[in-house]
Design an enzyme around this catalytic site. Structure first.
Site, short mmCIF file in Angstrom:
data_model
loop_
_atom_site.label_atom_id
_atom_site.label_comp_id
_atom_site.label_asym_id
_atom_site.label_seq_id
_atom_site.Cartn_x
_atom_site.Cartn_y
_atom_site.Cartn_z
N HIS A 184 10.02 4.01 67.20
CA HIS A 184 9.24 4.20 68.42
C HIS A 184 8.53 2.88 68.72
CE1 HIS A 184 8.54 8.85 68.00
NE2 HIS A 184 9.33 8.64 69.02
N CYS A 278 0.26 7.60 66.26
CA CYS A 278 1.15 8.75 66.44
C CYS A 278 0.36 10.05 66.54
CB CYS A 278 2.11 8.89 65.27
SG CYS A 278 3.18 7.49 65.02
N1 ARG Z 1 8.34 12.62 62.26
C1 ARG Z 1 8.04 12.21 63.59
C2 ARG Z 1 9.32 11.81 64.30
O1 ARG Z 1 10.15 11.19 63.69
C3 ARG Z 1 7.05 11.09 63.60
C4 ARG Z 1 6.58 10.71 64.96
C5 ARG Z 1 5.69 9.52 64.95
N2 ARG Z 1 5.12 9.32 66.21
C6 ARG Z 1 4.99 8.15 66.85
N3 ARG Z 1 4.30 8.11 67.93
N4 ARG Z 1 5.58 7.07 66.42
O2 ARG Z 1 9.53 12.07 65.47
#
Ligand code: ARG
Length: 285
Positions: A184, A278
């Site tokens: 991300h 996150c």
């Molecule tokens: N386990 C989640 C996923 O892989 C983690 C999300 C993390 N969020 C972020 N904004 N980077 O989607």
């Protein structure tokens, strides 16, 4: 030690900059059902145990940190069976009171999108848009001043960038991620204020690096060791930067640039591939 007197030009304005915090409104979700039961990013190992009570304590600490900094924290009700719901940043993008909902890449998280839209509708937001293309909210759409930096490569569909620009009424700058650990945009780039970012160049294609270098010549370039503990997954109010405690090098760099680092330990949420950012969705306007 090199004295600034030996080279007056090194006593830059940024070193003396007085940073200004502005009050924020955040949406968070208590990790009551947090678990690592599936793997949709390289951080997630379902065979490694998660201490949910510790996750909750660490999350409470994060929430208390925001409150002590003067921010307002709203809460989204956790839903059983949605173990990643604690990562509220992925559920929407809110600009000037307009809510662009999310559409998740993976089926495991799909139902989180409606929970977010319902929360915003219930909270009185009149424009809540269900998107056509996959976008994982502020995981990939980061507001910096008047523009939205938009990540793609792993989660958010490139076609979602134009959709975001149309719905949010802001220009969007597309950026392509290349390292699966930084899946991300908010794992590879932190927004510190309306004109300042911190980032890891290695996480982007050469073309995207060029875009960021020319747009943010004063950016803080993070050390790979700080990025590798998700140090860039930070939340700034313009002055205080809440970041993972393990990112000590980045904290020192931020302090040198006039920011106040606020370290938090989110070791359990890191097992799901997330950090403070996150777990925090900013509600703008
Ligand atoms: N386990 C989640 C996923 O892989 C983690 C999300 C993390 N969020 C972020 N904004 N980077 O989607």
């Amino acid at each position: 030690m090199t004295s600034v007197l030996s080279n007056p030009s090194t006593a830059t304005a940024t070193e003396r900059t007085e940073r200004t915090a502005t009050r924020r409104r955040y949406l968070m979700c208590r990790p009551e059902h947090f678990a690592v039961e599936y793997s949709i990013n390289p951080w997630m190992h379902p065979d490694v145990g998660v201490d949910r009570d510790l996750a909750i304590r660490q999350w409470e600490e994060l929430r208390a940190t925001y409150v002590s900094l003067g921010h307002r924290v709203e809460l989204l009700d956790p839903v059983p069976g949605l173990p990643d719901m604690v990562y509220t940043a992925n559920g929407a993008t809110v600009v000037d009171g307009t809510v662009l909902g999310a559409r998740f890449r993976h089926a495991e998280r799909a139902a989180e999108a409606a929970a977010h839209r319902d929360w915003f509708s219930g909270a009185g937001f009149e424009r809540v848009v269900e998107p056509r293309f996959v976008n994982e909210g502020e995981g990939d759409l980061l507001v910096v001043g008047d523009v939205v930096l938009a990540g793609t490569g792993f989660r958010t569909d490139p076609r979602a960038h134009a959709e975001a620009a149309a719905v949010l009424g802001r220009p969007v700058l597309p950026l392509e991620l290349v390292d699966p650990r930084y899946y991300h945009l908010d794992t590879a780039l932190a927004v510190l204020d309306d004109t300042t970012i911190a980032w890891l160049p290695e996480a982007f294609t050469p073309a995207s690096r060029q875009v960021l270098r020319s747009r943010f010549p004063d950016a803080i370039v993070a050390d790979p060791t700080d990025a590798a503990v998700l140090g860039l997954n930070a939340v700034s109010d313009g002055r205080h930067v809440v970041l993972p405690a393990q990112a000590t090098g980045l904290a020192a760099t931020l302090a040198g640039r006039g920011f106040t680092p606020v370290p938090v330990d989110l070791s359990e949420l890191l097992k799901g591939g997330g950090g403070p950012k996150c777990a925090t969705l900013e509600i703008r306007g």
